[in-house]
Design an enzyme around this catalytic site. Structure first.
Site, PDB file in Angstrom:
ATOM      1  N   CYS A  75      54.662  78.131  39.893  1.00  0.00           N
ATOM      2  CA  CYS A  75      54.315  79.167  41.010  1.00  0.00           C
ATOM      3  C   CYS A  75      54.369  78.209  42.213  1.00  0.00           C
ATOM      4  O   CYS A  75      53.703  77.041  42.282  1.00  0.00           O
ATOM      5  CB  CYS A  75      52.631  79.702  40.437  1.00  0.00           C
ATOM      6  SG  CYS A  75      52.004  80.417  41.757  1.00  0.00           S
ATOM      7  N   CYS A  78      50.324  77.901  43.427  1.00  0.00           N
ATOM      8  CA  CYS A  78      49.346  76.957  42.727  1.00  0.00           C
ATOM      9  C   CYS A  78      49.977  75.886  41.845  1.00  0.00           C
ATOM     10  O   CYS A  78      49.387  75.276  41.249  1.00  0.00           O
ATOM     11  CB  CYS A  78      48.337  77.992  42.186  1.00  0.00           C
ATOM     12  SG  CYS A  78      49.060  78.585  40.640  1.00  0.00           S
ATOM     13  N   CYS A 124      51.023  85.697  38.680  1.00  0.00           N
ATOM     14  CA  CYS A 124      50.606  84.140  37.984  1.00  0.00           C
ATOM     15  C   CYS A 124      49.083  84.485  37.386  1.00  0.00           C
ATOM     16  O   CYS A 124      48.455  84.845  37.857  1.00  0.00           O
ATOM     17  CB  CYS A 124      50.537  83.152  38.998  1.00  0.00           C
ATOM     18  SG  CYS A 124      49.903  81.625  38.890  1.00  0.00           S
ATOM     19  N   CYS A 127      46.417  81.888  39.755  1.00  0.00           N
ATOM     20  CA  CYS A 127      46.165  82.381  41.121  1.00  0.00           C
ATOM     21  C   CYS A 127      46.432  83.708  41.492  1.00  0.00           C
ATOM     22  O   CYS A 127      45.906  84.262  42.423  1.00  0.00           O
ATOM     23  CB  CYS A 127      47.032  81.514  42.231  1.00  0.00           C
ATOM     24  SG  CYS A 127      48.556  81.925  42.329  1.00  0.00           S
ATOM     25  N   CYS A 148      61.898  89.938  35.998  1.00  0.00           N
ATOM     26  CA  CYS A 148      62.828  89.963  37.239  1.00  0.00           C
ATOM     27  C   CYS A 148      61.848  89.346  38.501  1.00  0.00           C
ATOM     28  O   CYS A 148      60.658  89.819  38.811  1.00  0.00           O
ATOM     29  CB  CYS A 148      63.098  91.317  37.729  1.00  0.00           C
ATOM     30  SG  CYS A 148      64.312  91.482  38.951  1.00  0.00           S
TER      31      CYS A 148
HETATM   32 FE    FE Z   1      49.838  80.606  40.819  1.00  0.00          FE
END
Ligand code: FE
Length: 168
Positions: A75, A78, A124, A127, A148
């Site tokens: 990510c 994070c 995610c 976060c 996607c």
């Molecule tokens: Fe994240």
């Protein structure tokens, strides 16, 4: 009469409980919680637009669209591990595509009714950052799913060889 009133009351209470339960299930608590001011400071303008405002990068413009290196996609907000290069494929859509996340716990699915469409948004799980959407037109020989994902929402870490520590 009394029974009718009683049943109506039960109905109202039942609806209230059900509505509240629905609200609770939609509210995921994320480990990383930051204010919008903090996110704005940490992320680039484009990252903030996609990850925090649920924007979409222009098709065919992302860094990882045709990226074919072994490693892990994390990510961009994070650094949580999200996708493996082992599950990446070329969907021809203009965005990086994966047939599954790196683990079941790495992403969260949300209902998305924006832009007059019914879609599944992928965020995610650490976060809550917006990553992209999941569609059911992925590779039929594996999961049949297409995650996607915006390149902007991702960072990449090259896989290291376990024995020597040498990079692939
Ligand atoms: Fe994240």
């Amino acid at each position: 009469m009394f029974i009718k009133k009683y049943l109506t009351l039960i109905g109202i209470i039942g609806c209230f409980v059900a509505c509240n339960a629905q609200e609770k299930s939609d509210t995921t608590v994320f480990k990383v919680n930051k204010t919008e001011t903090e996110w704005k400071k940490e992320l680039s303008e484009e990252e903030y637009y996609v990850l925090r405002q649920k924007g979409t990068e222009r098709a065919g413009t992302g860094t990882y669209n045709h990226h074919e290196v072994n490693g892990v996609y994390t990510c961009a907000a994070c650094q949580f591990e999200l996708f493996s290069s082992d599950n990446k494929y070329d969907s021809g859509s203009g965005w990086p595509a994966f047939d599954r996340p790196i683990s079941e716990e790495s992403v969260v699915e949300n209902k998305d009714s924006s832009h007059g469409m019914q879609r599944v948004e992928i965020v995610c799980s650490n976060c809550g950052g917006h990553l992209g959407h999941m569609f059911e037109d992925g590779p039929r020989q594996t999961t049949g799913l297409r995650y996607c994902i915006n390149s902007v929402s991702l960072n990449f870490e090259k896989k290291k060889k376990a024995s020597s520590g040498e990079e692939k």
